[in-house]
Design a protein around this motif. Structure first.
Motif, PDB file in Angstrom:
ATOM      1  N   ALA A 101      14.836  11.919 -16.074  1.00 47.45           N
ATOM      2  CA  ALA A 101      15.060  12.732 -14.875  1.00 47.45           C
ATOM      3  C   ALA A 101      16.493  12.569 -14.371  1.00 47.45           C
ATOM      4  O   ALA A 101      17.135  13.542 -13.974  1.00 47.45           O
ATOM      5  CB  ALA A 101      14.067  12.339 -13.785  1.00 47.45           C
ATOM      6  N   ILE A 102      17.002  11.346 -14.413  1.00 46.52           N
ATOM      7  CA  ILE A 102      18.385  11.099 -13.999  1.00 46.52           C
ATOM      8  C   ILE A 102      19.346  11.773 -14.976  1.00 46.52           C
ATOM      9  O   ILE A 102      20.323  12.395 -14.560  1.00 46.52           O
ATOM     10  CB  ILE A 102      18.659   9.582 -13.906  1.00 46.52           C
ATOM     11  N   ASP A 103      19.068  11.688 -16.266  1.00 41.67           N
ATOM     12  CA  ASP A 103      19.923  12.336 -17.267  1.00 41.67           C
ATOM     13  C   ASP A 103      19.978  13.840 -17.054  1.00 41.67           C
ATOM     14  O   ASP A 103      21.040  14.460 -17.207  1.00 41.67           O
ATOM     15  CB  ASP A 103      19.433  12.050 -18.683  1.00 41.67           C
ATOM     16  N   ARG A 104      18.861  14.440 -16.698  1.00 43.45           N
ATOM     17  CA  ARG A 104      18.866  15.890 -16.459  1.00 43.45           C
ATOM     18  C   ARG A 104      19.725  16.227 -15.250  1.00 43.45           C
ATOM     19  O   ARG A 104      20.330  17.280 -15.195  1.00 43.45           O
ATOM     20  CB  ARG A 104      17.430  16.395 -16.230  1.00 43.45           C
ATOM     21  N   ARG A 105      19.783  15.335 -14.287  1.00 39.76           N
ATOM     22  CA  ARG A 105      20.540  15.574 -13.081  1.00 39.76           C
ATOM     23  C   ARG A 105      22.037  15.333 -13.259  1.00 39.76           C
ATOM     24  O   ARG A 105      22.858  15.919 -12.566  1.00 39.76           O
ATOM     25  CB  ARG A 105      20.033  14.638 -11.983  1.00 39.76           C
TER      26      ARG A 105
END
Length: 71
Positions: free
Chosen positions: A63-67
């Motif tokens: 989720a952090i990588d997508r952000r």
């Protein structure tokens, strides 16, 4: 940015919880002062994702990588 780097040092020293807390504080300050798309913010998000992977939380890391990529 120095706090983000210190968080990495703490991570490597086995102080994952302290590293993550420091990194999240640093990230909030960087994002509010520089904006979400600033390279330092993006780099700090990538570091936070790596911390979450090390902690075994792959879902949050993803989720952090997508952000982290600028919109």
């Amino acid at each position: 940015m120095a706090r983000s780097r210190l968080a990495v040092v703490l991570q490597h020293a086995g102080e994952r919880a302290k590293a993550e807390a420091m990194l999240r504080q640093s990230l909030a300050a960087l994002e509010s002062s520089l904006g979400a798309d600033h390279p330092w913010v993006v780099r700090s998000l990538a570091t936070l994702a790596n911390l979450r992977v090390d902690a075994g939380d792959v879902q949050e890391a993803e989720a952090i990588d997508r952000r982290e990529w600028p919109r």
